[in-house]
Design a protein around this motif. Sequence first.
Motif, PDB file in Angstrom:
ATOM      1  N   HIS A  95      33.756   1.845 -15.100  1.00  0.00           N
ATOM      2  CA  HIS A  95      34.878   2.704 -15.482  1.00  0.00           C
ATOM      3  C   HIS A  95      36.112   2.380 -14.638  1.00  0.00           C
ATOM      4  O   HIS A  95      37.225   2.280 -15.162  1.00  0.00           O
ATOM      5  N   ARG A  96      35.913   2.189 -13.342  1.00  0.00           N
ATOM      6  CA  ARG A  96      37.043   1.835 -12.480  1.00  0.00           C
ATOM      7  C   ARG A  96      37.647   0.500 -12.873  1.00  0.00           C
ATOM      8  O   ARG A  96      38.856   0.278 -12.734  1.00  0.00           O
ATOM      9  N   ALA A  97      36.799  -0.416 -13.360  1.00  0.00           N
ATOM     10  CA  ALA A  97      37.272  -1.755 -13.724  1.00  0.00           C
ATOM     11  C   ALA A  97      37.935  -1.804 -15.092  1.00  0.00           C
ATOM     12  O   ALA A  97      38.439  -2.846 -15.487  1.00  0.00           O
ATOM     13  N   GLY A  98      37.895  -0.683 -15.828  1.00  0.00           N
ATOM     14  CA  GLY A  98      38.634  -0.649 -17.079  1.00  0.00           C
ATOM     15  C   GLY A  98      37.835  -0.384 -18.322  1.00  0.00           C
ATOM     16  O   GLY A  98      38.409  -0.334 -19.411  1.00  0.00           O
ATOM     17  N   VAL A  99      36.522  -0.206 -18.229  1.00  0.00           N
ATOM     18  CA  VAL A  99      35.725   0.183 -19.394  1.00  0.00           C
ATOM     19  C   VAL A  99      35.828   1.709 -19.475  1.00  0.00           C
ATOM     20  O   VAL A  99      35.129   2.431 -18.772  1.00  0.00           O
ATOM     21  N   GLN A 100      36.726   2.203 -20.327  1.00  0.00           N
ATOM     22  CA  GLN A 100      37.171   3.586 -20.222  1.00  0.00           C
ATOM     23  C   GLN A 100      36.211   4.621 -20.792  1.00  0.00           C
ATOM     24  O   GLN A 100      35.943   5.625 -20.169  1.00  0.00           O
ATOM     25  N   LYS A 134      35.597  -7.957 -20.548  1.00  0.00           N
ATOM     26  CA  LYS A 134      36.326  -9.217 -20.696  1.00  0.00           C
ATOM     27  C   LYS A 134      36.418  -9.706 -22.137  1.00  0.00           C
ATOM     28  O   LYS A 134      37.375 -10.388 -22.498  1.00  0.00           O
ATOM     29  N   HIS A 135      35.427  -9.372 -22.976  1.00  0.00           N
ATOM     30  CA  HIS A 135      35.333 -10.059 -24.260  1.00  0.00           C
ATOM     31  C   HIS A 135      35.305  -9.165 -25.495  1.00  0.00           C
ATOM     32  O   HIS A 135      35.605  -9.637 -26.589  1.00  0.00           O
ATOM     33  N   SER A 136      34.924  -7.896 -25.370  1.00  0.00           N
ATOM     34  CA  SER A 136      34.534  -7.161 -26.579  1.00  0.00           C
ATOM     35  C   SER A 136      35.684  -6.472 -27.305  1.00  0.00           C
ATOM     36  O   SER A 136      35.612  -6.281 -28.520  1.00  0.00           O
ATOM     37  N   GLY A 137      36.691  -6.031 -26.565  1.00  0.00           N
ATOM     38  CA  GLY A 137      37.715  -5.191 -27.188  1.00  0.00           C
ATOM     39  C   GLY A 137      37.175  -3.834 -27.588  1.00  0.00           C
ATOM     40  O   GLY A 137      37.769  -3.138 -28.428  1.00  0.00           O
ATOM     41  N   ALA A 138      36.078  -3.406 -26.993  1.00  0.00           N
ATOM     42  CA  ALA A 138      35.440  -2.140 -27.369  1.00  0.00           C
ATOM     43  C   ALA A 138      36.237  -0.950 -26.875  1.00  0.00           C
ATOM     44  O   ALA A 138      36.921  -1.001 -25.850  1.00  0.00           O
ATOM     45  N   THR A 139      36.133   0.154 -27.609  1.00  0.00           N
ATOM     46  CA  THR A 139      36.724   1.412 -27.173  1.00  0.00           C
ATOM     47  C   THR A 139      35.667   2.381 -26.656  1.00  0.00           C
ATOM     48  O   THR A 139      35.983   3.303 -25.911  1.00  0.00           O
ATOM     49  N   THR A 140      34.418   2.174 -27.057  1.00  0.00           N
ATOM     50  CA  THR A 140      33.338   3.067 -26.638  1.00  0.00           C
ATOM     51  C   THR A 140      32.090   2.252 -26.313  1.00  0.00           C
ATOM     52  O   THR A 140      31.758   1.298 -27.014  1.00  0.00           O
ATOM     53  N   VAL A 141      31.410   2.649 -25.241  1.00  0.00           N
ATOM     54  CA  VAL A 141      30.126   2.043 -24.866  1.00  0.00           C
ATOM     55  C   VAL A 141      29.125   3.175 -24.657  1.00  0.00           C
ATOM     56  O   VAL A 141      29.425   4.150 -23.955  1.00  0.00           O
ATOM     57  N   ASP A 159      31.231  -0.854 -29.327  1.00  0.00           N
ATOM     58  CA  ASP A 159      31.779  -0.867 -30.684  1.00  0.00           C
ATOM     59  C   ASP A 159      32.870  -1.936 -30.821  1.00  0.00           C
ATOM     60  O   ASP A 159      33.801  -1.770 -31.611  1.00  0.00           O
ATOM     61  N   GLY A 160      32.719  -3.020 -30.070  1.00  0.00           N
ATOM     62  CA  GLY A 160      33.727  -4.078 -30.074  1.00  0.00           C
ATOM     63  C   GLY A 160      33.617  -5.028 -31.242  1.00  0.00           C
ATOM     64  O   GLY A 160      32.971  -4.747 -32.254  1.00  0.00           O
ATOM     65  N   ILE A 161      34.227  -6.206 -31.070  1.00  0.00           N
ATOM     66  CA  ILE A 161      34.345  -7.171 -32.158  1.00  0.00           C
ATOM     67  C   ILE A 161      33.081  -7.983 -32.377  1.00  0.00           C
ATOM     68  O   ILE A 161      32.972  -8.717 -33.354  1.00  0.00           O
ATOM     69  N   GLY A 162      32.116  -7.868 -31.469  1.00  0.00           N
ATOM     70  CA  GLY A 162      30.893  -8.640 -31.625  1.00  0.00           C
ATOM     71  C   GLY A 162      31.071 -10.085 -31.210  1.00  0.00           C
ATOM     72  O   GLY A 162      32.136 -10.495 -30.738  1.00  0.00           O
ATOM     73  N   ALA A 163      30.030 -10.879 -31.393  1.00  0.00           N
ATOM     74  CA  ALA A 163      30.072 -12.290 -31.011  1.00  0.00           C
ATOM     75  C   ALA A 163      29.043 -13.058 -31.805  1.00  0.00           C
ATOM     76  O   ALA A 163      28.003 -12.519 -32.189  1.00  0.00           O
ATOM     77  N   SER A 164      29.319 -14.336 -32.038  1.00  0.00           N
ATOM     78  CA  SER A 164      28.357 -15.193 -32.724  1.00  0.00           C
ATOM     79  C   SER A 164      27.198 -15.498 -31.780  1.00  0.00           C
ATOM     80  O   SER A 164      27.341 -15.413 -30.560  1.00  0.00           O
ATOM     81  N   ARG A 197      30.050  -5.830 -35.486  1.00  0.00           N
ATOM     82  CA  ARG A 197      29.508  -4.514 -35.170  1.00  0.00           C
ATOM     83  C   ARG A 197      29.149  -4.382 -33.705  1.00  0.00           C
ATOM     84  O   ARG A 197      28.229  -3.671 -33.338  1.00  0.00           O
ATOM     85  N   GLY A 198      29.890  -5.036 -32.842  1.00  0.00           N
ATOM     86  CA  GLY A 198      29.662  -4.902 -31.418  1.00  0.00           C
ATOM     87  C   GLY A 198      28.459  -5.687 -30.923  1.00  0.00           C
ATOM     88  O   GLY A 198      27.880  -6.509 -31.641  1.00  0.00           O
TER      89      GLY A 198
END
Length: 212
Positions: A95-100, A134-141, A159-164, A197-198
Motif C-alpha cells: 500500500h505504501r508503494a502505491g498499490v492503493q 509495475k505491470h497490471s494497471g489494476a485498481t483493486t487487489v 483487476d488489471g490488464i492481465g498478461a500473456s 481479466r487480471g
Amino acid sequence: MSHIAQITQDGPALDAALAQERARIARWLHDSPLQALEFIAQGGWCEAGHADPTELVRAAAIAAEELRRFIEGTDTATARGSFMERVREVVAAAHRAGVQDIELVHGPTDGSSDPTLVDALVGALSEAFANVRKHSGATTVVVYCEEENGAAVVTVRDDGIGASPDLLHGGFGVRESIVARMRAAGGWAFVESPVRRGVTVRLGANRREVAR
C-alpha cells in the motif's frame, strides 16, 4: 576410496548445491535491493505528480538494513511474527508503494505454519504485489489467506490488464521469486491470467486450492 575419488563422486551433488545457492542469492537480490532501487529510481509512489520523499527514504533504509543482515548472515526473517502478521506487513508495504485498493480477507488462521514456509509465502506475495504495481494497471487487489493444521494458502487477484503466458512466465520474478521459491520450500504456486481479466496468483503448502 581416495579423497579424489570421493570429490569426483560428490561432484554432481556439489554442483546442485552450488546452483541452488546461486538461485537463492539471485532471488534475494531481485526481491530486496533491486526492487528498492527500482522504486527509488522511478520516483517512489507519486501522488498528483509528486514523489513522496518519506517513502523513498524508507525504501532505502529498509533495503540497506536487509543487505547488511544478508552480508553478515544474521537475517532473522523466520522470527518476525506469525503468518497473518507477516501477510499484513506485506500488504501495508504494498500500500505504501502505491498499490492503493487492497482487500485482505482471511479464513481460519491457527498459527501452525512452518516458519520456512511462511518465509516463502510472504516472499512470493511481495513479488506478486510488485508485479501488480509495475505491470497490471489494476485498481483493486483481493488477497485471501487461510492457515490450518500446518498448511497455509494465499490467493491474490487483481483487476488489471492481465498478461500473456509468455510475458507472465518469461520473467525472473514469476519464474524464480514466486514459482521456484515456493517449490524450494516444499509448496506450490500457480499463476494465471485469463484474457483481459487480471492476474491470479495461488500459493500454498499442499495441493488443495482456495476457491475464491
